[in-house]
Each structure stands twice: as structure tokens, then as C-alpha cells.
Design an enzyme around this catalytic site. Structure first.
Site, PDB file in Angstrom:
ATOM      1  N   LYS A 119      30.321 -21.676 -39.933  1.00  0.00           N
ATOM      2  CA  LYS A 119      30.581 -21.748 -41.562  1.00  0.00           C
ATOM      3  C   LYS A 119      31.256 -20.985 -42.244  1.00  0.00           C
ATOM      4  CE  LYS A 119      29.306 -25.693 -42.306  1.00  0.00           C
ATOM      5  NZ  LYS A 119      30.413 -26.893 -41.788  1.00  0.00           N
ATOM      6  N   GLY A 120      31.644 -20.135 -41.334  1.00  0.00           N
ATOM      7  CA  GLY A 120      33.023 -19.191 -41.983  1.00  0.00           C
ATOM      8  C   GLY A 120      34.328 -20.002 -42.062  1.00  0.00           C
ATOM      9  N   THR A 122      35.703 -21.324 -38.583  1.00  0.00           N
ATOM     10  CA  THR A 122      35.608 -20.933 -37.032  1.00  0.00           C
ATOM     11  C   THR A 122      36.546 -21.868 -36.717  1.00  0.00           C
ATOM     12  OG1 THR A 122      33.996 -21.507 -36.197  1.00  0.00           O
ATOM     13  CG2 THR A 122      34.393 -19.211 -36.661  1.00  0.00           C
ATOM     14  N   ARG A 123      35.989 -23.536 -36.894  1.00  0.00           N
ATOM     15  CA  ARG A 123      36.698 -24.011 -36.467  1.00  0.00           C
ATOM     16  C   ARG A 123      38.520 -24.593 -36.515  1.00  0.00           C
ATOM     17  NH1 ARG A 123      37.354 -26.896 -32.282  1.00  0.00           N
ATOM     18  NH2 ARG A 123      35.121 -26.598 -31.966  1.00  0.00           N
ATOM     19  N   ARG A 200      33.084 -15.034 -44.683  1.00  0.00           N
ATOM     20  CA  ARG A 200      33.162 -15.881 -45.892  1.00  0.00           C
ATOM     21  C   ARG A 200      32.374 -15.422 -47.077  1.00  0.00           C
ATOM     22  NH1 ARG A 200      32.480 -22.013 -45.904  1.00  0.00           N
ATOM     23  NH2 ARG A 200      32.757 -22.197 -48.303  1.00  0.00           N
ATOM     24  N   SER A 208      26.080 -23.676 -47.637  1.00  0.00           N
ATOM     25  CA  SER A 208      27.443 -24.460 -47.163  1.00  0.00           C
ATOM     26  C   SER A 208      26.117 -24.951 -45.600  1.00  0.00           C
ATOM     27  CB  SER A 208      28.245 -23.527 -45.999  1.00  0.00           C
ATOM     28  OG  SER A 208      28.633 -24.620 -45.867  1.00  0.00           O
ATOM     29  N   LYS A 325      34.140 -30.558 -42.843  1.00  0.00           N
ATOM     30  CA  LYS A 325      34.345 -29.817 -42.672  1.00  0.00           C
ATOM     31  C   LYS A 325      35.560 -30.280 -44.643  1.00  0.00           C
ATOM     32  CE  LYS A 325      34.177 -27.982 -38.978  1.00  0.00           C
ATOM     33  NZ  LYS A 325      32.837 -27.014 -39.063  1.00  0.00           N
ATOM     34  N   ARG A 327      33.151 -31.128 -46.985  1.00  0.00           N
ATOM     35  CA  ARG A 327      32.149 -31.056 -47.799  1.00  0.00           C
ATOM     36  C   ARG A 327      31.443 -31.099 -49.038  1.00  0.00           C
ATOM     37  NH1 ARG A 327      28.159 -32.861 -43.646  1.00  0.00           N
ATOM     38  NH2 ARG A 327      28.267 -31.057 -42.982  1.00  0.00           N
ATOM     39  N   THR A 328      31.001 -31.456 -49.875  1.00  0.00           N
ATOM     40  CA  THR A 328      30.290 -31.021 -51.334  1.00  0.00           C
ATOM     41  C   THR A 328      29.203 -30.243 -50.635  1.00  0.00           C
ATOM     42  OG1 THR A 328      31.408 -32.807 -52.245  1.00  0.00           O
ATOM     43  CG2 THR A 328      29.709 -31.637 -53.344  1.00  0.00           C
TER      44      THR A 328
END
Length: 362
Positions: A119-120, A122-123, A200, A208, A325, A327-328
């Protein structure tokens, strides 16, 4: 008179010699004929196997098993045939070049790894890097060094995309950064591999992470209840996965036991969203690549709050990352956020000192 009768005639003494010479001649002629026949068939068979067998086929895997000179000769012959049959030398030459490149491509172990963090971003980084012609990246996460290490490097290599000499092969598995056993295993594969870490704000990252977990786990307890061992005393549960990942200095220390800091590049996850071209420029420099990916490749999607590609790899169409990606996030009580920022503050300062970078997290 008696003596003349006992002596045999002269032609009877010559007969055995003539018969022997005749048989010897027949034997030699037969042997010569046999050798000529066998030699002709062998030459014809050899000519067929080399001249008529299609490129890439054969008993030993085609050109991959041939010598370099033989393989290049066959490629050039096929390119000339294509030119003659197509009638358009330029197009035929392009096809031949593609075939020659495909022949030279091979599966190699990665030269670079995106090792974290979950969740930093990477994708996003991987998708952006795949625009570069000198990058060959695996799309899925192989989890070799943390889950499938027992399968061996041969299996790992087989997962990689084919690449030409000079192209960089890479993959991303964010769990590598936090798995205790991975630094030693990566080092055993290659002490020269380049490592990329996308980080992050650890509090934002944790929320996240929880948001993604909650979307897949109906009935999960609240973020607030899971983040603390004892909320009334303010005891944070640092072993809870969404919070544990954010202890960047602790994880980095394990990697520095095997790799110098010069081989580890840190991407600012917040800036990857606000200014992707800037961060991609730094990554390209780190990998020794020409700066081909620039701001002309991106546009900002206001709905998702995330940068998207004007043209995806191998396509002329715009491309945004998946629905997961941007997403709230779930709402978290402000008091809990303040407690977590206090908890992470000394860990963040230590991370700044170790990396020589100030990420300006609150």
C-alpha cells in the site's frame, strides 16, 4: 614319356590364381558401391536437417542449441526470404529484426526488485516503469523469497519475462521488505541486485492497508480496536500487521546487514502520486536507464485522485490502475490518528537518519 605324362598342363596351374583375383575384384566393387550409397544418403539427410528444418524447431530446440554463427546465419536467410516474398524490403526487415530479437531473448534472474512496501505505491511504480523499452517486468507477485523459496532459482527464473542483453529484468513483491528471511536469500541470489522501496506516511499507509483488508473481510473489528493492546493506556499493538509494516527503520536495518545503502533506492509514495514524472526520473537514474518516462506520459484522474497513463504498455489507450487503487479510506477517530503519529515519530526520525532523506511525515 612317363615324365611328360605326370606334369600338369600350364593353364591348370593358373586357374586357382585367376579365380582368387576374380573374387577379390567382386568384393572390392561391392564395398565401393556400398560406401557410395551410404555416403550419399548421409549427406542428403544432413542437408535436409540443416536447410529445411524450421527456425526454432528440431531435436535440440532449434537455434537456442546451435552455435551463435549458425543461428545468426539462419536468421539472416529467413529475413532475406521474407524481403523477396513481401516485395517491401523495409517491412520485411522489421519483421526479421523482431525475429532476431526474439531469438536472442532469454529468461534471466532479476537485476532489480521492488521489495516494498504494501500500500505504498508499488503497483503504480511497476506499471509506470513497464513503459520503458529497457525494462522487462513480471506483472504478478511471485513471492519467491518469502513463500516459494524451496522451489529453487530455476523455477524463479522460469517465471521471469524474456529479455535481451542490456534490458533490466525486475519483479515486485512488497512483502519482501518485512519478511525477516528475505535479505539473506536475495543476497544469496545476487549481491549486486538493485532494491527499490516505496514508502509513505506509515499512519496513512496503515489505514489504507486496513481498508483493503476490511473490503475482503466482512465483520472485521474496527481499526481503532485492532490498533491498540490497551486503548485506555494508549498501548499500540506494533505487531498488528498494518502497523508493523510501518516500522521502516526496523526492517531496513535487516537489509543493510547484507546490502549497502547505495544499492537501495527509496521512492516517496506521496510524491509518486503528486509528481510521478519526478519520482520516475530518479528511479530511471538509479537503474542506469535513459530518462524516457517523463511527464508527457501521465495525466491526473480527479475522480480517483491518482495519476494515470496516457498510453499503457503495448496499447494506444489511456490506462488507470484498478478500482482498488485510490479507494476511499475508512474513517478513523482523530484521537487514534494522533496517538499513532506519536508512536511512529521516533521510528520515522531514525528512518530519516538511516536513509539521509526527510519525508516530512507529521
Amino acid at each position: 614319356m612317363a615324365g611328360s605324362r605326370g606334369a600338369p598342363p600350364e593353364h591348370w596351374r593358373l586357374a586357382p590364381r585367376l579365380v582368387g583375383m576374380l573374387w577379390l575384384g567382386v568384393a572390392c566393387a561391392s564395398l565401393l558401391c556400398l560406401l557410395r550409397c551410404c555416403g550419399s544418403e548421409g549427406t542428403q539427410s544432413f542437408g535436409l536437417s540443416r536447410a529445411e528444418a524450421p527456425l526454432g524447431e528440431g531435436q535440440y530446440g532449434g537455434t537456442e542449441a546451435m552455435g551463435d554463427a549458425d543461428g545468426r546465419m539462419m536468421v539472416r536467410r529467413r529475413r532475406r526470404r521474407k524481403k523477396r516474398s513481401a516485395g517491401d524490403g523495409e517491412d520485411a526487415d522489421a519483421d526479421g529484426s523482431a525475429e532476431e530479437k526474439d531469438w536472442r531473448a532469454a529468461r534471466r534472474l532479476p537485476h532489480a526488485l521492488i521489495i516494498g512496501v504494501k500500500k505504498g505505491g508499488t503497483r503504480a511504480l511497476l506499471e509506470f516503469l513497464r513503459l520503458h523499452p529497457d525494462v522487462r517486468a513480471l506483472g504478478s507477485e511471485p513471492h519467491f523469497f518469502d513463500r516459494h523459496y524451496a522451489r529453487g532459482l530455476t523455477w524463479y527464473r522460469s517465471m521471469m519475462p524474456k529479455a535481451l542483453d542490456g534490458q533490466i529484468v525486475m519483479e515486485k513483491t512488497p512483502r519482501y521488505f518485512v519478511a525477516a528471511e528475505t535479505p539473506a536469500r536475495v543476497h544469496a541470489m545476487s549481491r549486486d541486485v538493485k532494491l527499490i522501496v516505496v514508502v509513505r506516511d506509515p499512519v496513512t499507509r496503515a489505514i489504507s492497508d486496513y481498508t483493503q483488508i476490511a473490503s475482503k473481510t466482512p465483520g472485521i473489528a474496527s481499526f481503532e480496536s485492532l490498533a491498540f493492546k490497551n486503548r485506555s493506556l494508549g498501548l499500540v499493538d506494533s505487531l498488528w500487521s498494518p502497523l508493523y509494516i510501518g516500522l521502516y527503520a526496523q526492517h531496513l536495518e535487516r537489509w543493510l546487514a547484507y546490502f549497502p545503502l547505495s544499492q537501495i533506492h527509496f521512492v516517496n509514495g506521496e510524491r509518486l502520486i503528486s509528481d510521478p514524472a519526478f519520482e520516475l526520473g530518479r528511479v530511471q537514474d538509479f537503474l542506469g536507464l535513459e530518462r524516457i518516462i517523463t511527464d508527457k506520459h501521465f495525466y491526473f484522474n480527479k475522480t480517483k485522485g491518482f495519476p494515470c497513463l496516457k498510453k499503457a504498455e503495448g496499447s494506444a489507450e489511456p490506462h488507470c490502475l484498478g478500482k482498488t487503487k485510490g479507494r476511499t479510506h475508512v474513517c478513523v477517530e482523530p484521537e487514534v490518528i494522533r496517538s499513532l503519529r506519536l508512536f511512529y515519530h521516533p521510528h520515522n526520525l531514525r528512518f530519516y537518519q538511516m536513509t539521509g532523506m526527510d519525508f516530512e511525515w507529521k
